[in-house]
Design a protein around this motif. Structure first.
Motif, PDB file in Angstrom:
ATOM      1  N   LEU A 127      51.974 -16.063 -95.947  1.00 45.44           N
ATOM      2  CA  LEU A 127      52.343 -14.699 -96.302  1.00 45.44           C
ATOM      3  C   LEU A 127      51.838 -14.322 -97.687  1.00 45.44           C
ATOM      4  CD1 LEU A 127      56.080 -14.672 -95.079  1.00 45.44           C
ATOM      5  CD2 LEU A 127      54.093 -13.683 -93.902  1.00 45.44           C
ATOM      6  N   SER A 128      51.483 -13.053 -97.821  1.00 44.53           N
ATOM      7  CA  SER A 128      51.212 -12.479 -99.137  1.00 44.53           C
ATOM      8  C   SER A 128      52.507 -11.856 -99.642  1.00 44.53           C
ATOM      9  CB  SER A 128      50.107 -11.424 -99.026  1.00 44.53           C
ATOM     10  OG  SER A 128      49.915 -10.765-100.255  1.00 44.53           O
ATOM     11  N   ASP A 129      52.862 -12.176-100.888  1.00 43.01           N
ATOM     12  CA  ASP A 129      54.181 -11.829-101.425  1.00 43.01           C
ATOM     13  C   ASP A 129      54.027 -11.174-102.795  1.00 43.01           C
ATOM     14  OD1 ASP A 129      56.906 -11.773-102.039  1.00 43.01           O
ATOM     15  OD2 ASP A 129      56.935 -13.880-102.671  1.00 43.01           O
ATOM     16  N   PRO A 130      53.571  -9.911-102.857  1.00 43.36           N
ATOM     17  CA  PRO A 130      53.286  -9.283-104.150  1.00 43.36           C
ATOM     18  C   PRO A 130      54.513  -9.093-105.032  1.00 43.36           C
ATOM     19  CG  PRO A 130      53.175  -7.674-102.372  1.00 43.36           C
ATOM     20  CD  PRO A 130      53.272  -9.014-101.720  1.00 43.36           C
ATOM     21  N   ASP A 131      55.708  -9.055-104.441  1.00 43.96           N
ATOM     22  CA  ASP A 131      56.923  -8.850-105.233  1.00 43.96           C
ATOM     23  C   ASP A 131      57.643 -10.153-105.578  1.00 43.96           C
ATOM     24  OD1 ASP A 131      56.405  -6.142-105.025  1.00 43.96           O
ATOM     25  OD2 ASP A 131      57.717  -5.870-103.281  1.00 43.96           O
ATOM     26  N   ASN A 132      57.018 -11.272-105.270  1.00 40.82           N
ATOM     27  CA  ASN A 132      57.583 -12.601-105.588  1.00 40.82           C
ATOM     28  C   ASN A 132      58.970 -12.821-104.975  1.00 40.82           C
ATOM     29  OD1 ASN A 132      55.390 -13.634-107.115  1.00 40.82           O
ATOM     30  ND2 ASN A 132      56.061 -12.442-108.882  1.00 40.82           N
ATOM     31  N   ASN A 190      62.213  -5.952 -94.922  1.00 39.18           N
ATOM     32  CA  ASN A 190      61.869  -4.937 -95.925  1.00 39.18           C
ATOM     33  C   ASN A 190      61.517  -5.568 -97.270  1.00 39.18           C
ATOM     34  OD1 ASN A 190      61.430  -2.279 -96.698  1.00 39.18           O
ATOM     35  ND2 ASN A 190      63.559  -1.931 -97.291  1.00 39.18           N
ATOM     36  N   SER A 191      60.642  -6.571 -97.233  1.00 36.85           N
ATOM     37  CA  SER A 191      60.322  -7.353 -98.434  1.00 36.85           C
ATOM     38  C   SER A 191      58.864  -7.218 -98.867  1.00 36.85           C
ATOM     39  CB  SER A 191      60.641  -8.836 -98.184  1.00 36.85           C
ATOM     40  OG  SER A 191      62.020  -9.030 -97.973  1.00 36.85           O
ATOM     41  N   ASN A 192      58.150  -6.258 -98.294  1.00 37.58           N
ATOM     42  CA  ASN A 192      56.759  -6.000 -98.692  1.00 37.58           C
ATOM     43  C   ASN A 192      55.861  -7.218 -98.472  1.00 37.58           C
ATOM     44  OD1 ASN A 192      54.681  -4.321 -99.634  1.00 37.58           O
ATOM     45  ND2 ASN A 192      54.964  -4.939-101.766  1.00 37.58           N
ATOM     46  N   LEU A 193      56.125  -7.947 -97.406  1.00 37.97           N
ATOM     47  CA  LEU A 193      55.335  -9.123 -97.077  1.00 37.97           C
ATOM     48  C   LEU A 193      54.229  -8.764 -96.093  1.00 37.97           C
ATOM     49  CD1 LEU A 193      58.293 -11.601 -96.478  1.00 37.97           C
ATOM     50  CD2 LEU A 193      56.870 -11.464 -98.522  1.00 37.97           C
ATOM     51  N   SER A 194      53.112  -9.454 -96.198  1.00 32.77           N
ATOM     52  CA  SER A 194      52.045  -9.331 -95.202  1.00 32.77           C
ATOM     53  C   SER A 194      51.556 -10.733 -94.869  1.00 32.77           C
ATOM     54  CB  SER A 194      50.897  -8.461 -95.726  1.00 32.77           C
ATOM     55  OG  SER A 194      50.341  -9.014 -96.910  1.00 32.77           O
ATOM     56  N   GLY A 195      50.740 -10.827 -93.835  1.00 28.96           N
ATOM     57  CA  GLY A 195      50.290 -12.134 -93.384  1.00 28.96           C
ATOM     58  C   GLY A 195      50.670 -12.325 -91.931  1.00 28.96           C
ATOM     59  N   HIS A 196      50.949 -13.546 -91.521  1.00 29.65           N
ATOM     60  CA  HIS A 196      51.264 -13.794 -90.126  1.00 29.65           C
ATOM     61  C   HIS A 196      52.351 -14.853 -89.985  1.00 29.65           C
ATOM     62  CE1 HIS A 196      48.138 -16.774 -91.184  1.00 29.65           C
ATOM     63  NE2 HIS A 196      48.764 -17.572 -90.351  1.00 29.65           N
ATOM     64  N   LEU A 197      52.965 -14.889 -88.808  1.00 37.39           N
ATOM     65  CA  LEU A 197      53.974 -15.890 -88.484  1.00 37.39           C
ATOM     66  C   LEU A 197      53.301 -17.221 -88.177  1.00 37.39           C
ATOM     67  CD1 LEU A 197      56.221 -13.689 -86.169  1.00 37.39           C
ATOM     68  CD2 LEU A 197      56.473 -14.096 -88.627  1.00 37.39           C
ATOM     69  N   VAL A 198      54.058 -18.307 -88.276  1.00 35.36           N
ATOM     70  CA  VAL A 198      53.478 -19.631 -88.066  1.00 35.36           C
ATOM     71  C   VAL A 198      54.248 -20.382 -86.984  1.00 35.36           C
ATOM     72  CG1 VAL A 198      52.548 -19.838 -90.403  1.00 35.36           C
ATOM     73  CG2 VAL A 198      54.895 -20.576 -89.954  1.00 35.36           C
ATOM     74  N   PRO A 199      53.559 -21.232 -86.224  1.00 37.06           N
ATOM     75  CA  PRO A 199      54.244 -21.983 -85.161  1.00 37.06           C
ATOM     76  C   PRO A 199      55.303 -22.938 -85.681  1.00 37.06           C
ATOM     77  CG  PRO A 199      51.952 -22.717 -85.414  1.00 37.06           C
ATOM     78  CD  PRO A 199      52.100 -21.463 -86.218  1.00 37.06           C
ATOM     79  N   LEU A 249      59.551 -14.720-102.560  1.00 33.67           N
ATOM     80  CA  LEU A 249      59.635 -16.115-102.141  1.00 33.67           C
ATOM     81  C   LEU A 249      59.439 -17.088-103.299  1.00 33.67           C
ATOM     82  CD1 LEU A 249      57.494 -15.773 -98.881  1.00 33.67           C
ATOM     83  CD2 LEU A 249      59.972 -15.551 -99.129  1.00 33.67           C
ATOM     84  N   GLN A 250      59.621 -16.619-104.509  1.00 32.50           N
ATOM     85  CA  GLN A 250      59.349 -17.445-105.681  1.00 32.50           C
ATOM     86  C   GLN A 250      60.195 -18.716-105.705  1.00 32.50           C
ATOM     87  OE1 GLN A 250      59.873 -15.361-109.386  1.00 32.50           O
ATOM     88  NE2 GLN A 250      58.628 -16.799-110.544  1.00 32.50           N
ATOM     89  N   SER A 251      61.399 -18.649-105.180  1.00 35.91           N
ATOM     90  CA  SER A 251      62.297 -19.810-105.220  1.00 35.91           C
ATOM     91  C   SER A 251      61.996 -20.831-104.121  1.00 35.91           C
ATOM     92  CB  SER A 251      63.755 -19.351-105.082  1.00 35.91           C
ATOM     93  OG  SER A 251      63.990 -18.786-103.804  1.00 35.91           O
ATOM     94  N   TRP A 252      61.069 -20.505-103.218  1.00 31.92           N
ATOM     95  CA  TRP A 252      60.751 -21.421-102.117  1.00 31.92           C
ATOM     96  C   TRP A 252      59.843 -22.528-102.647  1.00 31.92           C
ATOM     97  CZ3 TRP A 252      60.297 -19.133 -96.581  1.00 31.92           C
ATOM     98  CH2 TRP A 252      61.371 -18.250 -96.347  1.00 31.92           C
ATOM     99  N   ASP A 253      60.441 -23.551-103.189  1.00 33.85           N
ATOM    100  CA  ASP A 253      59.747 -24.632-103.873  1.00 33.85           C
ATOM    101  C   ASP A 253      59.596 -25.824-102.928  1.00 33.85           C
ATOM    102  OD1 ASP A 253      58.840 -26.659-105.505  1.00 33.85           O
ATOM    103  OD2 ASP A 253      60.275 -26.272-107.120  1.00 33.85           O
ATOM    104  N   ALA A 254      58.359 -26.188-102.638  1.00 35.91           N
ATOM    105  CA  ALA A 254      58.107 -27.288-101.700  1.00 35.91           C
ATOM    106  C   ALA A 254      58.600 -28.629-102.235  1.00 35.91           C
ATOM    107  CB  ALA A 254      56.611 -27.369-101.403  1.00 35.91           C
ATOM    108  N   ASN A 255      58.845 -28.735-103.524  1.00 38.81           N
ATOM    109  CA  ASN A 255      59.301 -29.993-104.119  1.00 38.81           C
ATOM    110  C   ASN A 255      60.803 -30.196-103.987  1.00 38.81           C
ATOM    111  OD1 ASN A 255      56.703 -30.786-105.092  1.00 38.81           O
ATOM    112  ND2 ASN A 255      56.915 -29.274-106.728  1.00 38.81           N
ATOM    113  N   LEU A 256      61.529 -29.162-103.572  1.00 41.76           N
ATOM    114  CA  LEU A 256      62.969 -29.293-103.366  1.00 41.76           C
ATOM    115  C   LEU A 256      63.214 -29.795-101.949  1.00 41.76           C
ATOM    116  CD1 LEU A 256      64.312 -26.027-105.048  1.00 41.76           C
ATOM    117  CD2 LEU A 256      64.289 -28.342-105.982  1.00 41.76           C
TER     118      LEU A 256
END
Length: 216
Positions: A39-44, A77-86, A46-53
């Protein structure tokens, strides 16, 4: 077994038991992080989605149950673009997938049919294309299916009529074709939830098969 060997065995057993729930949490975190990468996340948002946690339950817009399993993804309603994933299909405890009013493109992954606990699938007001996967008919606890205002094509899968819990279906404003199921939960779905699909041919006629294989 010597005293030293016994100590090593006990230590490894304890470490293994401590790591087990983390591995489970990682599986769900990995699936969600795969979504973030797509996903493209211009408003951040998903900033807290940390792969190290290890545990994604600390991430914003994620809700977990008391066993630290992910039960909600709230990204409407989060201004996201991109695609869903399996990989989303690995969230077997997920009950609510809320991705409405974004600019998500691409198709609905067949793997969403593996979300055996899902109650609500809200993908409306995006730019999702392709067909509605018949695999969604496996979602036996699904109550809300809102796919309206997208670019979906193909038929309404007759498999959806087998979901007895289904109360709300809205596929209006797409480019679906074939007929509208009339059995099971579809007996009570208002026709305006199917409007603005120019190639839909109206409700199925009693005794006639649907057009599942005759439109695309």
């Amino acid at each position: 077994m010597s005293g030293r060997d016994l100590f090593v065995f006990v230590a490894l057993t304890v470490i293994s038991s401590m790591m087990a729930p983390k591995a489970r949490g990682n599986s769900e975190g990995d699936a969600l992080y795969a979504l973030r990468r797509s996903l493209s996340d211009p408003d951040n948002i998903l900033q807290s989605w940390d792969a190290n946690l290890v545990n994604p339950c600390t991430w914003f817009h994620i809700t977990c149950n008391q066993d630290n399993h992910v039960t909600r993804v709230d990204l409407g309603n989060s201004n996201l673009s991109g695609h869903l994933v399996p990989e989303l299909g690995k969230l077997e405890h997920l009950q609510y997938l809320e991705l409405y009013k974004n600019n998500i493109q691409g198709s609905i992954p067949v793997e969403l049919g593996n979300l055996k606990s899902l109650i609500s699938l809200d993908l409306y007001n995006n730019n999702i294309s392709g067909t509605i996967p018949p695999a969604l008919g496996k979602l036996k606890y699904l109550v809300f299916l809102r796919l309206n205002d997208n670019q979906l094509t193909g038929p309404i899968p007759s498999a959806l009529a087998s979901i007895s819990s289904l109360k709300v279906v809205d596929v209006s404003n797409n480019n679906l074709c074939g007929t509208i199921p009339t059995t099971g939960p579809f007996e009570h779905i208002p026709l305006n939830n199917f409007e603005n699909n120019p190639r839909l041919e109206g409700p199925e006629l009693l005794g006639l098969a649907s057009y599942d294989t005759n439109c695309s």
